[in-house]
Design a protein around this motif. Structure first.
Motif, PDB file in Angstrom:
ATOM      1  N   ALA A   1       0.813  -1.220   0.000  1.00 44.32           N
ATOM      2  CA  ALA A   1       0.000   0.000   0.000  1.00 44.32           C
ATOM      3  C   ALA A   1       0.844   1.267   0.000  1.00 44.32           C
ATOM      4  O   ALA A   1       0.307   2.360  -0.212  1.00 44.32           O
ATOM      5  N   THR A   2       2.127   1.139   0.247  1.00 43.48           N
ATOM      6  CA  THR A   2       3.011   2.302   0.230  1.00 43.48           C
ATOM      7  C   THR A   2       3.158   2.813  -1.200  1.00 43.48           C
ATOM      8  O   THR A   2       3.416   2.026  -2.117  1.00 43.48           O
ATOM      9  N   PRO A   3       2.975   4.109  -1.451  1.00 43.87           N
ATOM     10  CA  PRO A   3       3.119   4.624  -2.821  1.00 43.87           C
ATOM     11  C   PRO A   3       4.465   4.247  -3.429  1.00 43.87           C
ATOM     12  O   PRO A   3       5.492   4.197  -2.738  1.00 43.87           O
ATOM     13  N   ALA A   4       4.441   3.988  -4.729  1.00 43.01           N
ATOM     14  CA  ALA A   4       5.653   3.524  -5.398  1.00 43.01           C
ATOM     15  C   ALA A   4       6.804   4.504  -5.259  1.00 43.01           C
ATOM     16  O   ALA A   4       7.960   4.103  -5.088  1.00 43.01           O
ATOM     17  N   ALA A   5       6.526   5.782  -5.311  1.00 44.10           N
ATOM     18  CA  ALA A   5       7.595   6.772  -5.173  1.00 44.10           C
ATOM     19  C   ALA A   5       8.223   6.704  -3.793  1.00 44.10           C
ATOM     20  O   ALA A   5       9.451   6.862  -3.637  1.00 44.10           O
ATOM     21  N   GLU A   6       7.417   6.446  -2.777  1.00 41.77           N
ATOM     22  CA  GLU A   6       7.951   6.320  -1.421  1.00 41.77           C
ATOM     23  C   GLU A   6       8.788   5.054  -1.284  1.00 41.77           C
ATOM     24  O   GLU A   6       9.830   5.048  -0.615  1.00 41.77           O
ATOM     25  N   ARG A   7       8.352   3.968  -1.910  1.00 44.73           N
ATOM     26  CA  ARG A   7       9.185   2.760  -1.896  1.00 44.73           C
ATOM     27  C   ARG A   7      10.520   3.034  -2.576  1.00 44.73           C
ATOM     28  O   ARG A   7      11.576   2.559  -2.135  1.00 44.73           O
ATOM     29  N   GLY A   8      10.489   3.809  -3.659  1.00 41.44           N
ATOM     30  CA  GLY A   8      11.725   4.170  -4.337  1.00 41.44           C
ATOM     31  C   GLY A   8      12.652   4.971  -3.459  1.00 41.44           C
ATOM     32  O   GLY A   8      13.870   4.760  -3.454  1.00 41.44           O
ATOM     33  N   ARG A   9      12.101   5.892  -2.649  1.00 43.92           N
ATOM     34  CA  ARG A   9      12.937   6.678  -1.741  1.00 43.92           C
ATOM     35  C   ARG A   9      13.586   5.786  -0.692  1.00 43.92           C
ATOM     36  O   ARG A   9      14.764   5.959  -0.342  1.00 43.92           O
ATOM     37  N   ALA A  10      12.831   4.826  -0.189  1.00 40.31           N
ATOM     38  CA  ALA A  10      13.404   3.906   0.798  1.00 40.31           C
ATOM     39  C   ALA A  10      14.521   3.078   0.184  1.00 40.31           C
ATOM     40  O   ALA A  10      15.553   2.832   0.832  1.00 40.31           O
ATOM     41  N   LEU A  11      14.348   2.651  -1.061  1.00 43.48           N
ATOM     42  CA  LEU A  11      15.383   1.853  -1.711  1.00 43.48           C
ATOM     43  C   LEU A  11      16.612   2.710  -2.005  1.00 43.48           C
ATOM     44  O   LEU A  11      17.750   2.224  -1.899  1.00 43.48           O
TER      45      LEU A  11
END
Length: 458
Positions: free
Chosen positions: A51-61
């Motif tokens: 459910a985490t927005p894809a852009a936020e997952r990208g920031r975490a990565l």
């Protein structure tokens, strides 16, 4: 006690430094209950991560990539003690891992569905959805870069990951796990340590939706049988027996340098190493002389452990018994550690032991052929299908080889290299699916078709 690098002693794996054979440490081995608990934790964390927005997952990565870069020197040193790689190679693998994580951090949010042409009053589209929990089982020969590819694609697309690094490189795998887990939400990334039994417990867990494996063909085929029962989606890149064809019109010294790079890089411990060399008779003498000089000028890292060195030497010994001749190397060296010399074998045939099976060591076996057609005919006769290289100035020969070679990657006039994003599907016993590149995002997701028609309202 055995001199093997990885030794199961009760509930520990003991590691010996391949450079001198000294014990460098031990790691605890997970039991089945711990493996299942790791999968349960990853499964519990997956809905929120999905459910985490894809852009936020990208920031975490991206944060994970930067954390890896900051501790790269420490990780390279640990890797060297596990697998004996040259420091430049270990540093290069970690740099590649950082780049890979950053690439998936940027590309995964752009991984999108398609609009479909349906009825004018309806909406039709596809969407890519994460599959769930990914079991990543990775090797020891380039442990950080390979793991980063599978982990990056999985995490960025909304999956959670349980990672089992190779038991031959557990300290590096454990440290990688600590670095990445600290940069991601709890239980999005979990590490379990152990050997084949731990891997089988992970792969067979009912909560696993994807198995991504890079490693030996024997292990990959066992995993394929297990996932056939569990229904998990399988991606695997396994062993190779890559051919190198040297045509009559190329500079034999340049061809020998290419062959040496392909056969001896990382001491031959690469799945896409040059394993079978077919050289045209017109350049064979100059080529083999230059190849011997290349072999004798190289400083090689040790093999990963005594067991690997014994296996390589057994194949060389069997090949010599088959009628091959060693122009250099081929003998077990004295002294501590697990070194093996760069070895050039001539007089090989398709029945020679090193031609029939993958040799994970610094061995360059050579067969002389009368023409390009003979070389191509022999090159295609193999159960593996990872990659092959052709050195030729004849564009017609190059095109014929591209069409005929039943492999995932054909390289013309360079044993390594290529543009970014060149994903390949291995053939035969070398595996299945896209194990890297943009297409790995497809492997980590399932496609859902959506048809939205207008409602009839009151």
């Amino acid at each position: 006690m055995s001199s093997d690098t990885a030794i199961r002693a009760r509930d520990e794996i003991v590691i010996r430094d391949p450079r001198d054979g000294t014990v460098t440490g031990s790691v605890p081995v997970a039991d089945v209950a711990e493996v299942r608990a790791a999968v349960a934790r990853a499964r519990a964390a997956q809905p929120a991560w999905r459910a985490t927005p894809a852009a936020e997952r990208g920031r975490a990565l991206r944060a994970a990539a930067h954390a890896l870069a900051e501790r790269g020197a420490e990780l390279a040193e640990v890797e060297q003690r596990d697998n004996g790689r040259l420091r430049a190679d270990a540093d290069g693998g970690i740099a590649a891992a950082v780049d890979t994580l950053l690439q998936y951090a940027e590309s995964a949010p752009l991984h999108r569905g398609r609009s479909l042409r349906g009825a004018p009053d309806a909406l039709d589209l596809t969407r890519a959805e994460p599959r769930g929990v990914v079991a990543a089982v990775t090797p020891w020969n380039d442990p950080i870069a390979v793991a980063a590819g599978l982990i990056g694609a999985a995490v960025a697309t909304g999956n959670t990951v349980v990672h089992k690094p190779s038991e031959r490189c557990p300290h590096a795998g454990r440290l990688l796990g600590e670095i990445l887990a600290a940069a991601l939400p709890p239980d999005v990334f979990v590490t379990v340590l152990g050997g084949a039994d731990v891997g089988e417990a992970l792969v067979s867990s009912p909560g696993v939706d994807v198995v991504a494996h890079v490693g030996s063909t024997a292990a990959g085929e066992r995993i394929a049988r297990m996932t056939a029962l569990t229904g998990a989606h399988l991606v695997r890149e396994n062993g190779g027996n890559d051919a190198l064809i040297v045509d009559a019109d190329v500079d034999p010294r340049w061809a020998a340098a290419q062959a040496a790079l392909g056969a001896f890089a990382n001491s031959g411990q690469i799945c896409t190493a040059v394993e079978r060399i077919f050289v045209h008779r017109a350049v064979a003498q100059e080529f083999t002389s230059a190849l011997v000089a290349e072999a004798e000028s190289r400083t090689l890292a040790p093999l990963v452990d005594a067991r690997m060195r014994d296996e390589v030497h057994a194949q060389v010994t069997a090949s010599l018994a088959d009628g091959a001749r060693a122009l250099t190397g081929g003998t077990m060296p004295d002294g501590p550690g697990f070194r093996y010399p760069a070895t050039v074998l001539v007089g090989c045939t398709p029945d020679t032991a090193v031609f029939r099976q993958e040799t994970f060591g610094p061995v360059a076996p050579v067969m002389v052929v009368d023409d390009f057609d003979s070389a191509l005919r022999h090159a295609v006769q193999d159960a593996y299908g990872l990659a092959a290289t052709v050195l030729t100035g004849d564009i017609a020969h190059a095109h014929r080889a591209i069409d005929a070679l039943p492999v995932g990657t054909v390289k013309i006039n360079a044993v390594f290299g290529g543009a970014p994003g060149g994903s390949a599907q291995p053939r035969g016993r070398s595996g299945s699916g896209f194990g890297y590149g943009p297409e790995l995002l497809d492997e980590m997701t399932s496609v859902k078709v959506v048809h939205m028609a207008p409602a009839v309202t009151r």
